[in-house]
Design a protein around this motif. Structure first.
Motif, short mmCIF file in Angstrom:
data_model
loop_
_atom_site.label_atom_id
_atom_site.label_comp_id
_atom_site.label_asym_id
_atom_site.label_seq_id
_atom_site.Cartn_x
_atom_site.Cartn_y
_atom_site.Cartn_z
N THR A 252 0.83 -1.19 0.00
CA THR A 252 0.00 0.00 0.00
C THR A 252 0.87 1.25 0.00
OG1 THR A 252 -0.10 0.33 2.40
CG2 THR A 252 -1.68 -1.25 1.43
N ASN B 180 0.90 3.46 2.17
CA ASN B 180 1.28 3.77 3.55
C ASN B 180 2.32 2.82 4.12
OD1 ASN B 180 -0.50 5.97 3.66
ND2 ASN B 180 -2.18 4.60 4.10
N ASP B 181 2.72 1.80 3.37
CA ASP B 181 3.75 0.88 3.85
C ASP B 181 5.09 1.58 3.92
OD1 ASP B 181 2.14 -1.39 4.19
OD2 ASP B 181 2.41 -2.01 2.11
N LYS B 182 5.71 1.49 5.07
CA LYS B 182 7.04 2.08 5.25
C LYS B 182 8.08 1.12 4.67
CE LYS B 182 5.73 4.59 9.38
NZ LYS B 182 5.87 4.69 10.83
N GLU C 125 9.86 -0.96 7.20
CA GLU C 125 9.07 -2.05 7.80
C GLU C 125 9.06 -3.26 6.88
OE1 GLU C 125 5.20 -0.54 8.89
OE2 GLU C 125 6.03 0.57 10.59
N GLU D 183 11.08 6.54 8.21
CA GLU D 183 9.62 6.65 8.13
C GLU D 183 9.09 6.75 6.70
OE1 GLU D 183 7.67 6.37 10.95
OE2 GLU D 183 9.63 5.87 11.81
N THR E 96 7.51 6.20 3.24
CA THR E 96 6.54 5.22 2.75
C THR E 96 6.65 5.06 1.24
OG1 THR E 96 4.79 6.84 2.33
CG2 THR E 96 4.89 5.87 4.57
N GLN F 66 5.04 8.05 -0.46
CA GLN F 66 5.89 9.24 -0.49
C GLN F 66 6.95 9.11 -1.58
OE1 GLN F 66 7.03 8.94 3.63
NE2 GLN F 66 5.81 10.74 4.20
#
Length: 146
Positions: free
Chosen positions: A78, A80-82, A85, A124, A126, A129
Motif C-alpha cells: 500500500t 502507507n507501507d514504510k 518495515e 519513516e 513510505t 511518499q
C-alpha cells in the motif's frame, strides 16, 4: 576418529544451519502480513487520483524487482507501507547480511525516474511518499508505458 577442530567445525555448521532455518521461518511469518492482503490498487488510486494505473504498477514493479519479490505480489503493498518495515519483515534478525534490496530499489528508481532515493531516505519513508517524489521528479517518464 574426529579431531577437536573437525568437531568444532561441525558444531559451528549445525548452529549456522539452525539459525538460518529459524531466521527463514521468522521472515516468512513477518512477510505473511503483506502476502495475506488483497489488492491495494484502489487505495493507490484514492491517494493518487492523478496517477494512471500503469504508472502505479510500473512504480511497484521497480519496488518488487528491487526486493526480489514476485511481480504478481506488487499490489499487496500500500502507499502507507514504510519501506523499512518491509525491509525488516524480510530481515527480522538485525545484523544479518542482506541481498542489497534497498540499493537495488534505489538503482531502479534512478534508472526509471532519475530519482535519488538516498537523498531523501528516512526510516519513516513510505512507498506512497517515494512514488509521489519519484513521479514528480520526472512526470513524463512516470506515465509513459514501458
Amino acid at each position: 576418529m574426529m579431531t577437536q577442530t573437525e568437531l568444532q567445525i561441525i558444531i559451528l555448521i549445525v548452529v549456522a544451519i539452525g539459525a538460518s532455518i529459524f531466521a527463514n521461518l521468522d521472515t516468512k511469518k513477518q512477510l505473511e502480513n503483506f502476502w495475506s492482503r488483497g489488492c491495494s490498487g484502489a487505495e493507490w488510486r484514492r491517494q493518487f487520483p492523478q496517477a494512471t494505473k500503469e504508472s502505479i504498477r510500473e512504480f511497484l514493479e521497480c519496488f518488487v524487482e528491487g526486493f526480489a519479490f514476485d511481480n504478481k505480489e506488487r499490489l499487496k503493498f500500500t502507499p502507507n507501507d514504510k519501506i523499512m518495515e518491509i525491509y525488516r519483515a524480510l530481515y527480522p534478525t538485525e545484523g544479518w547480511p542482506d541481498a542489497l534490496e534497498l540499493e537495488t530499489f534505489a538503482i531502479n528508481l534512478e534508472k526509471k525516474y532519475r530519482f535519488d532515493l538516498a537523498g531523501v531516505f528516512t526510516e519513516e519513508l513510505t512507498l506512497g511518499q517515494i512514488f509521489k517524489m519519484a513521479t514528480s521528479a520526472n512526470p513524463n517518464q512516470a506515465d509513459t508505458p514501458v
